[in-house]
Scaffold this motif. Sequence first.
Motif, PDB file in Angstrom:
ATOM      1  N   LYS A 142      41.317  -2.662   3.863  1.00  0.00           N
ATOM      2  CA  LYS A 142      40.590  -1.412   3.636  1.00  0.00           C
ATOM      3  C   LYS A 142      40.553  -1.172   2.130  1.00  0.00           C
ATOM      4  CE  LYS A 142      40.100   3.221   5.319  1.00  0.00           C
ATOM      5  NZ  LYS A 142      40.560   4.255   6.215  1.00  0.00           N
ATOM      6  N   SER A 143      39.407  -0.782   1.647  1.00  0.00           N
ATOM      7  CA  SER A 143      39.224  -0.611   0.209  1.00  0.00           C
ATOM      8  C   SER A 143      39.960   0.618  -0.293  1.00  0.00           C
ATOM      9  CB  SER A 143      37.740  -0.493  -0.133  1.00  0.00           C
ATOM     10  OG  SER A 143      37.592  -0.293  -1.522  1.00  0.00           O
ATOM     11  N   PRO A 144      40.726   0.449  -1.377  1.00  0.00           N
ATOM     12  CA  PRO A 144      41.346   1.619  -1.997  1.00  0.00           C
ATOM     13  C   PRO A 144      40.357   2.356  -2.909  1.00  0.00           C
ATOM     14  CG  PRO A 144      41.996  -0.352  -3.163  1.00  0.00           C
ATOM     15  CD  PRO A 144      41.143  -0.800  -1.997  1.00  0.00           C
ATOM     16  N   LEU A 145      39.180   1.760  -3.120  1.00  0.00           N
ATOM     17  CA  LEU A 145      38.174   2.347  -4.011  1.00  0.00           C
ATOM     18  C   LEU A 145      37.261   3.285  -3.230  1.00  0.00           C
ATOM     19  CD1 LEU A 145      37.283  -0.932  -5.915  1.00  0.00           C
ATOM     20  CD2 LEU A 145      38.877   0.851  -6.624  1.00  0.00           C
ATOM     21  N   ILE A 146      36.627   4.183  -3.938  1.00  0.00           N
ATOM     22  CA  ILE A 146      35.694   5.121  -3.317  1.00  0.00           C
ATOM     23  C   ILE A 146      34.278   4.745  -3.758  1.00  0.00           C
ATOM     24  CG2 ILE A 146      34.968   7.534  -3.192  1.00  0.00           C
ATOM     25  CD1 ILE A 146      37.909   8.264  -3.794  1.00  0.00           C
ATOM     26  N   PHE A 147      33.392   4.573  -2.765  1.00  0.00           N
ATOM     27  CA  PHE A 147      32.001   4.227  -3.037  1.00  0.00           C
ATOM     28  C   PHE A 147      31.108   5.328  -2.488  1.00  0.00           C
ATOM     29  CE2 PHE A 147      34.255   0.174  -2.545  1.00  0.00           C
ATOM     30  CZ  PHE A 147      33.956  -0.417  -3.760  1.00  0.00           C
ATOM     31  N   ASP A 148      29.919   5.451  -3.057  1.00  0.00           N
ATOM     32  CA  ASP A 148      28.937   6.418  -2.583  1.00  0.00           C
ATOM     33  C   ASP A 148      28.282   5.853  -1.327  1.00  0.00           C
ATOM     34  OD1 ASP A 148      27.000   8.325  -2.225  1.00  0.00           O
ATOM     35  OD2 ASP A 148      25.899   7.862  -4.066  1.00  0.00           O
ATOM     36  N   SER A 149      28.399   6.559  -0.203  1.00  0.00           N
ATOM     37  CA  SER A 149      27.837   6.065   1.060  1.00  0.00           C
ATOM     38  C   SER A 149      26.467   6.671   1.364  1.00  0.00           C
ATOM     39  CB  SER A 149      28.798   6.384   2.207  1.00  0.00           C
ATOM     40  OG  SER A 149      28.970   7.776   2.326  1.00  0.00           O
ATOM     41  N   ASP A 150      25.963   7.540   0.498  1.00  0.00           N
ATOM     42  CA  ASP A 150      24.658   8.165   0.742  1.00  0.00           C
ATOM     43  C   ASP A 150      23.560   7.120   0.825  1.00  0.00           C
ATOM     44  OD1 ASP A 150      25.782  10.657   0.745  1.00  0.00           O
ATOM     45  OD2 ASP A 150      25.120  11.198  -1.272  1.00  0.00           O
ATOM     46  N   GLY A 151      22.780   7.194   1.885  1.00  0.00           N
ATOM     47  CA  GLY A 151      21.645   6.299   2.057  1.00  0.00           C
ATOM     48  C   GLY A 151      22.009   4.892   2.501  1.00  0.00           C
ATOM     49  N   ILE A 152      23.275   4.641   2.808  1.00  0.00           N
ATOM     50  CA  ILE A 152      23.683   3.293   3.222  1.00  0.00           C
ATOM     51  C   ILE A 152      23.745   3.235   4.743  1.00  0.00           C
ATOM     52  CG2 ILE A 152      25.522   1.559   3.178  1.00  0.00           C
ATOM     53  CD1 ILE A 152      26.249   2.530   0.410  1.00  0.00           C
ATOM     54  N   ASN A 153      23.055   2.292   5.318  1.00  0.00           N
ATOM     55  CA  ASN A 153      23.117   2.019   6.752  1.00  0.00           C
ATOM     56  C   ASN A 153      24.271   1.047   6.945  1.00  0.00           C
ATOM     57  OD1 ASN A 153      22.876   0.950   9.328  1.00  0.00           O
ATOM     58  ND2 ASN A 153      20.674   0.644   9.184  1.00  0.00           N
ATOM     59  N   TRP A 154      25.287   1.439   7.694  1.00  0.00           N
ATOM     60  CA  TRP A 154      26.483   0.596   7.835  1.00  0.00           C
ATOM     61  C   TRP A 154      26.123  -0.787   8.377  1.00  0.00           C
ATOM     62  CZ3 TRP A 154      28.334  -1.807  12.122  1.00  0.00           C
ATOM     63  CH2 TRP A 154      27.837  -1.398  13.354  1.00  0.00           C
ATOM     64  N   GLU A 155      25.082  -0.857   9.238  1.00  0.00           N
ATOM     65  CA  GLU A 155      24.716  -2.133   9.861  1.00  0.00           C
ATOM     66  C   GLU A 155      24.146  -3.137   8.855  1.00  0.00           C
ATOM     67  OE1 GLU A 155      23.338  -1.267  14.286  1.00  0.00           O
ATOM     68  OE2 GLU A 155      22.355   0.075  12.830  1.00  0.00           O
ATOM     69  N   THR A 156      23.651  -2.638   7.721  1.00  0.00           N
ATOM     70  CA  THR A 156      23.064  -3.531   6.712  1.00  0.00           C
ATOM     71  C   THR A 156      23.793  -3.399   5.381  1.00  0.00           C
ATOM     72  OG1 THR A 156      21.415  -1.867   6.105  1.00  0.00           O
ATOM     73  CG2 THR A 156      20.776  -3.452   7.801  1.00  0.00           C
ATOM     74  N   SER A 157      25.049  -2.972   5.449  1.00  0.00           N
ATOM     75  CA  SER A 157      25.798  -2.684   4.217  1.00  0.00           C
ATOM     76  C   SER A 157      26.506  -3.895   3.613  1.00  0.00           C
ATOM     77  CB  SER A 157      26.838  -1.596   4.490  1.00  0.00           C
ATOM     78  OG  SER A 157      27.854  -2.075   5.359  1.00  0.00           O
ATOM     79  N   LEU A 158      26.458  -5.033   4.276  1.00  0.00           N
ATOM     80  CA  LEU A 158      27.160  -6.215   3.758  1.00  0.00           C
ATOM     81  C   LEU A 158      26.698  -6.501   2.330  1.00  0.00           C
ATOM     82  CD1 LEU A 158      29.125  -8.552   4.347  1.00  0.00           C
ATOM     83  CD2 LEU A 158      27.170  -9.852   5.169  1.00  0.00           C
ATOM     84  N   THR A 159      27.646  -6.477   1.406  1.00  0.00           N
ATOM     85  CA  THR A 159      27.356  -6.651  -0.013  1.00  0.00           C
ATOM     86  C   THR A 159      28.203  -7.788  -0.551  1.00  0.00           C
ATOM     87  OG1 THR A 159      26.916  -4.287  -0.188  1.00  0.00           O
ATOM     88  CG2 THR A 159      27.308  -5.466  -2.247  1.00  0.00           C
ATOM     89  N   GLU A 160      27.546  -8.779  -1.149  1.00  0.00           N
ATOM     90  CA  GLU A 160      28.251  -9.945  -1.667  1.00  0.00           C
ATOM     91  C   GLU A 160      28.543  -9.788  -3.150  1.00  0.00           C
ATOM     92  OE1 GLU A 160      27.999 -14.824  -1.469  1.00  0.00           O
ATOM     93  OE2 GLU A 160      26.246 -13.635  -0.878  1.00  0.00           O
ATOM     94  N   ARG A 161      29.710 -10.299  -3.533  1.00  0.00           N
ATOM     95  CA  ARG A 161      30.111 -10.307  -4.944  1.00  0.00           C
ATOM     96  C   ARG A 161      29.080 -11.114  -5.736  1.00  0.00           C
ATOM     97  NH1 ARG A 161      35.036 -10.149  -7.932  1.00  0.00           N
ATOM     98  NH2 ARG A 161      36.205  -9.775  -6.025  1.00  0.00           N
ATOM     99  N   PRO A 162      28.608 -10.583  -6.854  1.00  0.00           N
ATOM    100  CA  PRO A 162      27.654 -11.354  -7.664  1.00  0.00           C
ATOM    101  C   PRO A 162      28.335 -12.567  -8.304  1.00  0.00           C
ATOM    102  CG  PRO A 162      28.020  -9.157  -8.606  1.00  0.00           C
ATOM    103  CD  PRO A 162      28.872  -9.264  -7.386  1.00  0.00           C
ATOM    104  N   GLU A 163      27.536 -13.579  -8.585  1.00  0.00           N
ATOM    105  CA  GLU A 163      28.088 -14.776  -9.230  1.00  0.00           C
ATOM    106  C   GLU A 163      28.616 -14.431 -10.607  1.00  0.00           C
ATOM    107  OE1 GLU A 163      25.973 -18.449  -9.195  1.00  0.00           O
ATOM    108  OE2 GLU A 163      24.968 -17.938  -7.313  1.00  0.00           O
ATOM    109  N   GLY A 164      29.700 -15.096 -10.983  1.00  0.00           N
ATOM    110  CA  GLY A 164      30.253 -14.937 -12.311  1.00  0.00           C
ATOM    111  C   GLY A 164      31.150 -13.718 -12.481  1.00  0.00           C
ATOM    112  N   VAL A 165      31.446 -12.998 -11.403  1.00  0.00           N
ATOM    113  CA  VAL A 165      32.304 -11.814 -11.520  1.00  0.00           C
ATOM    114  C   VAL A 165      33.604 -12.072 -10.776  1.00  0.00           C
ATOM    115  CG1 VAL A 165      32.577  -9.347 -11.093  1.00  0.00           C
ATOM    116  CG2 VAL A 165      30.336 -10.280 -11.646  1.00  0.00           C
TER     117      VAL A 165
END
Length: 140
Positions: free
Chosen positions: A117-140
Motif C-alpha cells: 500500500k502506498s504511503p504517498l498521497i495522490f490526487d484521485s480526482d478524475g481517475i477511473n480505478w479500472e484504468t488507473s494502472l500507471t507504469e514507471r517511466p523509463e530512466g526513473v
Amino acid sequence: MNNDSNLIPKLTPQNAKQEHLVQILLAMSQNIPVEVNISGEWELSVILFPTMNYEYRIKPTPTPTPTPIPVSRKTWKKINKEFRFIVMDKNKHFYHCKSAPKSSDKTWLLSEVDHVKSPLIFDSDGINWETSLTERPEGV
C-alpha cells in the motif's frame, strides 16, 4: 418438440444477412444489449423485425480511456525501483506493484508478495480505478 424428433426441421442460415439475424437473436436471448438503426439513430431493441429491413447490431461497449495516476518523475524517484507500477482500487487506495496486476470482478488482483500500500498521497480526482494502472517511466 425439439429437433431430435424431426417434427421441427433444423434450419441453417442461407446467407450473411440470415447469419447476422441469428447472432442478433442469440444476443437478445442471452440478455446482451442489441441496438436497431431507425432513421440513422441507434436505439436499444428488444424485438426483431426481420421483414422491416432494419439494421441491427450488438451494442458496442466503449473502451475505457486510460486514466493514469498523476505521478511526477520526482515522486517516482522516491519509490523503490523494484515497484514498476502504481494502481488505485475502487476505494481510492493506491498500491505500488512489482508487476502489472490484472483486474477481475471489480477489483485488482494483487499478490501479497508483489505489492505494498502506498504511503504517498495522490490526487484521485478524475481517475477511473479500472484504468488507473500507471507504469514507471523509463530512466526513473
